[in-house]
Design an enzyme around this catalytic site. Structure first.
Site, PDB file in Angstrom:
ATOM      1  N   SER A 167      -9.418   2.205   2.807  1.00  0.00           N
ATOM      2  CA  SER A 167      -8.436   2.926   2.026  1.00  0.00           C
ATOM      3  C   SER A 167      -7.430   2.022   1.294  1.00  0.00           C
ATOM      4  O   SER A 167      -6.652   2.518   0.465  1.00  0.00           O
ATOM      5  CB  SER A 167      -7.660   3.885   2.933  1.00  0.00           C
ATOM      6  OG  SER A 167      -6.958   3.192   3.948  1.00  0.00           O
ATOM      7  N   SER A 174     -10.090  -0.423   6.772  1.00  0.00           N
ATOM      8  CA  SER A 174      -9.378  -0.127   5.522  1.00  0.00           C
ATOM      9  C   SER A 174      -8.810  -1.345   4.821  1.00  0.00           C
ATOM     10  O   SER A 174      -8.472  -1.270   3.639  1.00  0.00           O
ATOM     11  CB  SER A 174      -8.241   0.862   5.799  1.00  0.00           C
ATOM     12  OG  SER A 174      -8.756   2.106   6.188  1.00  0.00           O
ATOM     13  N   LYS A 196       0.831  -1.213   0.000  1.00  0.00           N
ATOM     14  CA  LYS A 196       0.000   0.000   0.000  1.00  0.00           C
ATOM     15  C   LYS A 196       0.865   1.263   0.000  1.00  0.00           C
ATOM     16  O   LYS A 196       1.947   1.293   0.597  1.00  0.00           O
ATOM     17  CB  LYS A 196      -0.910  -0.039   1.231  1.00  0.00           C
ATOM     18  CG  LYS A 196      -1.966   1.053   1.300  1.00  0.00           C
ATOM     19  CD  LYS A 196      -2.841   0.834   2.521  1.00  0.00           C
ATOM     20  CE  LYS A 196      -3.892   1.915   2.682  1.00  0.00           C
ATOM     21  NZ  LYS A 196      -4.745   1.686   3.862  1.00  0.00           N
TER      22      LYS A 196
END
Length: 585
Positions: free
Chosen positions: A227, A251, A152
């Site tokens: 996210s 997330s 990420k």
């Protein structure tokens, strides 16, 4: 003296040039202001354009390094992509496959997936060199030897920027790898791409003005979640076999549910948090943690085994030295599983409640005992503790982050809501009460005015954790089964923020319980018909938004959420594996 001043003032007012001076000054100030805004906006656009040109070149360089014309090589790469992570690691260890072969198979696939859904921010520059280095050694050590891993955006890889989707952080280069990346490398893994996130990571969609919008691999009109949306989209599209995200309000779990993959949030500090750029530094009461994302539970288990090793405990002394406990995960003893179909909020749509029912029945048939569980005072936890802890700074952190940036439209629509003063919250909450008592309560309850208020909320959090543990003990359960989220992946077009839906995942960050999601079903035509009768909590404007945003989701994946007590990751993963086994999609 006073007569002189009076006469002077009259003379000035009678001077015919005064209006001209005032107008000229006003026009001059306005011109400078507009010119500065225009210049700043142009500079911003040039930076974004330059970054995307660099990004495109880096991706093209990777593509050029791949020999895509060799038919035999192409077939081999397709074969590699069919292997599960345990199968892949075995063939790498046996020497049947090389690290370079596997890396290039996933690079090619990742680029193909990215072309359709825009999920990669940048390729890791030295990935090929690292794979070649692994192949040049005689010793094939590490549980993840030769395995390509996607990372990420906000997790440190040395020399790469952590942007949060913000131009101001384009040069926020990491000085060293995060602890998780360092341990992955010690276990032989090859980080090969970084993936997209929503701007500031404060959204359940995945879009920012810097890298653009990431789409869902199952339906490009829908969100992949946030996210960790880029991670879930890439893995869901088959472009990565293993990814690392982080989770502060769902997330990892929300994107995994939206994209039909598995995602796991451990207890905070079971894995190191050192070396990642958080959206809310200093946040108390709702805790963030890194975690793995993959196509299946076996892959999550393998990466947890690879991470829970002495290297992790030495590199970050804040991580308790608890290795992976095989005896808990591999136990054959039937589980006593608590379950519930929805929280007090009553936001879960028909597909999500059906998924819990179907899983409950399948687990019972497999010999496990299922008992109904009633979470204590969840409404109080959601509105009076979770939200107040999350926004204890009055939105100051996110305002500072977004200052000087072009805000993503979804984030821009939330900013007034996040940063509104105490007085105006009370006014707006009062005005909204006839329309939606729930939204009115959430609006008027979101601001803490003093440090004392924060401390009181943290005391309430501790009390709520104790209440939840007491209910768990009284029920005598080992693990818990519940909805992954209230809705399946929603359509981007016309969808509001739907921020309250994150409470279904956020609650386990508040409690600091390990939790993971496993896909068990798909939205059916019948779910769609039942959605027409969906009223939610109050059939208010928010419930109508939920109904509208989730219309037409037939065929989209639906997950359930599995939960265990703190530090019982192995028990949570065991339930996830049992669910995966009995609910093979």
């Amino acid at each position: 003296m006073s007569d002189f001043v009076t006469d002077f003032c009259w003379d000035v007012l009678e001077d015919s040039r005064l209006p001209l001076v005032v107008c000229t000054t006003f026009v001059g100030v306005l011109t400078v202001y507009v010119g500065r805004k225009f210049y700043t906006r142009q500079q911003y656009k040039r930076k974004v354009q330059r970054k995307n040109e660099e990004r495109q070149k880096a991706l093209q360089d990777v593509l050029k390094s791949l020999d895509t014309d060799d038919k035999g090589l192409a077939d081999k790469r397709k074969e590699i992509l069919t292997l599960t992570l345990p199968q892949l690691t075995q063939q790498l260890q046996d020497g049947q496959l090389s690290a370079v072969q596997v890396l290039q198979a996933y690079q090619e696939k990742a680029l193909a997936v990215h072309d359709g859904i825009n999920c990669i921010t940048e390729p890791v520059p030295n990935a090929l060199a690292r794979a070649q280095e692994l192949d040049s050694t005689d010793q094939k050590s590490g549980l993840l030897y030769g395995v390509p891993v996607s990372i990420k955006d906000n997790i440190n890889i040395k020399g790469m920027a952590n942007t949060l989707g913000l131009v101001k952080y384009l040069e926020n280069y990491a000085g060293e790898d995060s602890v998780i990346v360092r341990v992955l490398k010690k276990q032989g893994a090859v980080p090969f791409v970084k993936t997209n996130i929503p701007q500031t990571m404060f959204d359940i969609a995945c879009s920012n003005p810097l890298f653009g919008t990431t789409l869902n691999p199952r339906d490009p009109t829908r969100s992949p979640g946030g996210s960790s949306g880029g991670e879930a989209a890439l893995i869901g599209g088959g472009g990565s076999i293993l990814g690392i995200g982080n989770d502060i309000a769902g997330s990892i779990r929300i994107p995994a549910h939206f994209c039909g993959i598995c995602g796991f949030k451990p207890t905070a500090n079971r894995l190191s948090k050192q070396g990642y750029f958080t959206c809310a530094p200093g946040l108390q009461g709702v805790v963030s943690t890194c975690g793995p994302m993959a196509q299946d539970v076996d892959s999550l288990v393998l990466v947890m085994k690879a991470l829970l090793v002495p290297d992790m405990f030495q590199l970050d002394p804040l991580v308790p030295p608890i290795p992976f406990r095989h005896e808990i995960y591999e136990s054959k003893k039937p589980l006593k599983v608590g379950y519930f179909l929805d929280w007090e909020l009553k936001m879960a749509t028909p597909a999500l409640t059906r998924a819990v029912k179907v899983t409950k029945e399948a687990l019972e048939k497999a010999g496990h005992k299922l008992v109904q569980f009633q979470p204590p005072k969840s409404d109080h936890a959601f509105y009076d503790i979770v939200v107040k802890c999350m926004l204890a700074d009055g939105g100051k952190t996110i305002s500072n982050r977004i200052s000087g940036e072009i805000a993503n439209p979804r984030l821009k629509s939330q900013l007034p809501y996040l940063t509104m003063s105490y007085f105006w919250r009370k006014v707006v909450g009062f005005l909204l009460k006839p329309i939606s008592p729930r939204i009115a309560r959430g609006m008027s309850n979101r601001v803490l005015r003093t440090i004392y208020d924060l401390w009181q909320r943290l005391v309430e959090r501790e009390e709520y954790i104790r209440e939840f543990l007491t209910a768990w003990e009284e029920a005598g359960i080992d693990v818990l089964l519940c909805p992954a989220y209230p809705i399946p992946a929603f359509k981007y077009k016309g969808a509001p923020a739907l921020s309250e839906t994150v409470l279904y995942t956020n609650i386990f960050n508040l409690l600091n319980f390990p939790a993971g999601v496993v896909p068990v079903a798909k939205v059916t035509e019948e779910d769609g018909r039942l959605l027409d009768d969906y009223t939610g909590s109050d059939n208010d404007i928010f419930d109508r938004f939920v109904r509208k945003a989730t219309k037409g989701a037939v065929g989209m994946p639906v997950a359930v959420q599995c939960v265990a007590l703190p530090w019982q990751e192995e028990a949570c993963l065991r339930l996830m594996k049992e669910v995966e086994t009995v609910c093979k999609m």
